[in-house]
Design a protein around this motif. Sequence first.
Motif, PDB file in Angstrom:
ATOM      1  N   GLU A  67     -91.878  -6.344 -53.749  1.00 29.31           N
ATOM      2  CA  GLU A  67     -92.513  -7.548 -53.239  1.00 29.31           C
ATOM      3  C   GLU A  67     -91.745  -8.795 -53.637  1.00 29.31           C
ATOM      4  O   GLU A  67     -91.219  -8.890 -54.736  1.00 29.31           O
ATOM      5  CB  GLU A  67     -93.949  -7.643 -53.764  1.00 29.31           C
ATOM      6  CG  GLU A  67     -94.935  -6.953 -52.867  1.00 29.31           C
ATOM      7  CD  GLU A  67     -96.360  -7.308 -53.236  1.00 29.31           C
ATOM      8  OE1 GLU A  67     -96.669  -8.502 -53.423  1.00 29.31           O
ATOM      9  OE2 GLU A  67     -97.150  -6.372 -53.328  1.00 29.31           O
ATOM     10  N   GLN A  68     -91.700  -9.730 -52.724  1.00 34.02           N
ATOM     11  CA  GLN A  68     -91.043 -10.999 -53.002  1.00 34.02           C
ATOM     12  C   GLN A  68     -91.913 -11.843 -53.925  1.00 34.02           C
ATOM     13  O   GLN A  68     -93.140 -11.745 -53.902  1.00 34.02           O
ATOM     14  CB  GLN A  68     -90.837 -11.783 -51.709  1.00 34.02           C
ATOM     15  CG  GLN A  68     -89.774 -11.239 -50.805  1.00 34.02           C
ATOM     16  CD  GLN A  68     -89.645 -12.109 -49.565  1.00 34.02           C
ATOM     17  OE1 GLN A  68     -90.616 -12.341 -48.876  1.00 34.02           O
ATOM     18  NE2 GLN A  68     -88.445 -12.572 -49.296  1.00 34.02           N
TER      19      GLN A  68
ATOM     20  N   ASP B  68     -84.921 -15.475 -53.088  1.00 36.49           N
ATOM     21  CA  ASP B  68     -85.634 -14.394 -52.403  1.00 36.49           C
ATOM     22  C   ASP B  68     -87.125 -14.553 -52.689  1.00 36.49           C
ATOM     23  O   ASP B  68     -87.695 -13.858 -53.529  1.00 36.49           O
ATOM     24  CB  ASP B  68     -85.116 -13.038 -52.887  1.00 36.49           C
ATOM     25  CG  ASP B  68     -85.651 -11.890 -52.064  1.00 36.49           C
ATOM     26  OD1 ASP B  68     -86.175 -12.136 -50.952  1.00 36.49           O
ATOM     27  OD2 ASP B  68     -85.563 -10.736 -52.524  1.00 36.49           O
TER      28      ASP B  68
ATOM     29  N   ARG C 170     -94.319  -6.686 -44.121  1.00 38.36           N
ATOM     30  CA  ARG C 170     -93.482  -5.666 -44.759  1.00 38.36           C
ATOM     31  C   ARG C 170     -92.112  -5.604 -44.085  1.00 38.36           C
ATOM     32  O   ARG C 170     -91.080  -5.617 -44.748  1.00 38.36           O
ATOM     33  CB  ARG C 170     -94.168  -4.296 -44.711  1.00 38.36           C
ATOM     34  CG  ARG C 170     -93.394  -3.200 -45.440  1.00 38.36           C
ATOM     35  CD  ARG C 170     -94.055  -1.830 -45.366  1.00 38.36           C
ATOM     36  NE  ARG C 170     -94.108  -1.341 -43.991  1.00 38.36           N
ATOM     37  CZ  ARG C 170     -95.198  -1.273 -43.237  1.00 38.36           C
ATOM     38  NH1 ARG C 170     -96.370  -1.645 -43.708  1.00 38.36           N
ATOM     39  NH2 ARG C 170     -95.141  -0.813 -42.000  1.00 38.36           N
ATOM     40  N   PHE C 171     -92.080  -5.569 -42.756  1.00 43.73           N
ATOM     41  CA  PHE C 171     -90.831  -5.470 -42.011  1.00 43.73           C
ATOM     42  C   PHE C 171     -89.936  -6.679 -42.275  1.00 43.73           C
ATOM     43  O   PHE C 171     -88.739  -6.532 -42.520  1.00 43.73           O
ATOM     44  CB  PHE C 171     -91.109  -5.338 -40.512  1.00 43.73           C
ATOM     45  CG  PHE C 171     -89.870  -5.122 -39.695  1.00 43.73           C
ATOM     46  CD1 PHE C 171     -89.331  -3.857 -39.549  1.00 43.73           C
ATOM     47  CD2 PHE C 171     -89.226  -6.191 -39.069  1.00 43.73           C
ATOM     48  CE1 PHE C 171     -88.175  -3.651 -38.808  1.00 43.73           C
ATOM     49  CE2 PHE C 171     -88.074  -5.999 -38.329  1.00 43.73           C
ATOM     50  CZ  PHE C 171     -87.549  -4.723 -38.191  1.00 43.73           C
ATOM     51  N   THR C 172     -90.510  -7.880 -42.243  1.00 41.91           N
ATOM     52  CA  THR C 172     -89.694  -9.075 -42.467  1.00 41.91           C
ATOM     53  C   THR C 172     -89.191  -9.134 -43.908  1.00 41.91           C
ATOM     54  O   THR C 172     -88.050  -9.512 -44.144  1.00 41.91           O
ATOM     55  CB  THR C 172     -90.450 -10.366 -42.093  1.00 41.91           C
ATOM     56  OG1 THR C 172     -91.680 -10.435 -42.821  1.00 41.91           O
ATOM     57  CG2 THR C 172     -90.737 -10.430 -40.600  1.00 41.91           C
ATOM     58  N   ALA C 173     -90.012  -8.738 -44.863  1.00 44.83           N
ATOM     59  CA  ALA C 173     -89.579  -8.733 -46.271  1.00 44.83           C
ATOM     60  C   ALA C 173     -88.448  -7.722 -46.480  1.00 44.83           C
ATOM     61  O   ALA C 173     -87.479  -8.008 -47.188  1.00 44.83           O
ATOM     62  CB  ALA C 173     -90.750  -8.411 -47.192  1.00 44.83           C
ATOM     63  N   GLU C 174     -88.540  -6.558 -45.850  1.00 44.74           N
ATOM     64  CA  GLU C 174     -87.511  -5.522 -45.994  1.00 44.74           C
ATOM     65  C   GLU C 174     -86.185  -5.931 -45.373  1.00 44.74           C
ATOM     66  O   GLU C 174     -85.140  -5.415 -45.742  1.00 44.74           O
ATOM     67  CB  GLU C 174     -87.976  -4.212 -45.349  1.00 44.74           C
ATOM     68  CG  GLU C 174     -89.078  -3.506 -46.108  1.00 44.74           C
ATOM     69  CD  GLU C 174     -89.680  -2.337 -45.325  1.00 44.74           C
ATOM     70  OE1 GLU C 174     -89.272  -2.103 -44.144  1.00 44.74           O
ATOM     71  OE2 GLU C 174     -90.569  -1.677 -45.878  1.00 44.74           O
ATOM     72  N   ASN C 175     -86.207  -6.859 -44.428  1.00 41.87           N
ATOM     73  CA  ASN C 175     -85.004  -7.226 -43.689  1.00 41.87           C
ATOM     74  C   ASN C 175     -84.615  -8.691 -43.865  1.00 41.87           C
ATOM     75  O   ASN C 175     -83.859  -9.232 -43.054  1.00 41.87           O
ATOM     76  CB  ASN C 175     -85.196  -6.902 -42.200  1.00 41.87           C
ATOM     77  CG  ASN C 175     -85.326  -5.418 -41.988  1.00 41.87           C
ATOM     78  OD1 ASN C 175     -84.349  -4.685 -42.055  1.00 41.87           O
ATOM     79  ND2 ASN C 175     -86.551  -4.948 -41.775  1.00 41.87           N
TER      80      ASN C 175
ATOM     81  N   LYS D 270     -77.475  -6.891 -45.106  1.00 45.12           N
ATOM     82  CA  LYS D 270     -77.050  -5.590 -45.631  1.00 45.12           C
ATOM     83  C   LYS D 270     -76.045  -5.004 -44.653  1.00 45.12           C
ATOM     84  O   LYS D 270     -76.286  -5.017 -43.448  1.00 45.12           O
ATOM     85  CB  LYS D 270     -78.235  -4.624 -45.740  1.00 45.12           C
ATOM     86  CG  LYS D 270     -79.322  -5.043 -46.679  1.00 45.12           C
ATOM     87  CD  LYS D 270     -80.503  -4.089 -46.553  1.00 45.12           C
ATOM     88  CE  LYS D 270     -81.715  -4.929 -46.302  1.00 45.12           C
ATOM     89  NZ  LYS D 270     -82.777  -4.453 -45.588  1.00 45.12           N
TER      90      LYS D 270
END
Length: 185
Positions: A2-3, A85, A157-162, A166
């Motif tokens: 988690e951010q 982040d 979740r999707f936006t935090a993961e991306n 990378k």
Amino acid sequence: MEQTVVQLKTEKELKIFMDPLRQRLLRTMEIAAKPLTAKKLADKMEITPSAAKHHLTQLESIGVVEKDHTEQIHGITAQFYRAADVEVRIGMETPVHRREKVLLAENLVMNVFSGFVKRVMEQDTPAEQPPFLGDLSTGVLHLTQAQADELYATIKRFTAENARAKGDTLPIEYALVAYRTEVDS
């Protein structure tokens, strides 16, 4: 993972964050996806290095920008900064500073929309199967409260993961606005 959440609560914090030039600076840093010096940011944004440094310092004071590392460049110690982040929250659930929050939200969405319009206007005739360059989609979804909660959690979740570059990823700027409407019965 988690951010960290940066909750902007005071008028001073909101004013620091909502400054349009600072928003542009943050977007520039996020798109670059690597630490930059005030000079490099100034060159990219066509502002003075001292202005870039001032705005970086202000953003650092609220925790949305942080120092990354230093390097010796031509005998000068250069400080590199990166967008922290973090997830910034402006407390939409509280009535405090409502006008500032609305102005900030409008500015953020309009910056993304302006970038979208610019991209559309510079795009040549598309090929048969062009790669995804951008799109705009609007509509109304009819969801249960549980589905609405699930949609929100999935998007977060999707936006935090991306949120970080990378490998061979590309920066895709987005603005999602969703709200519960009330229908007269």
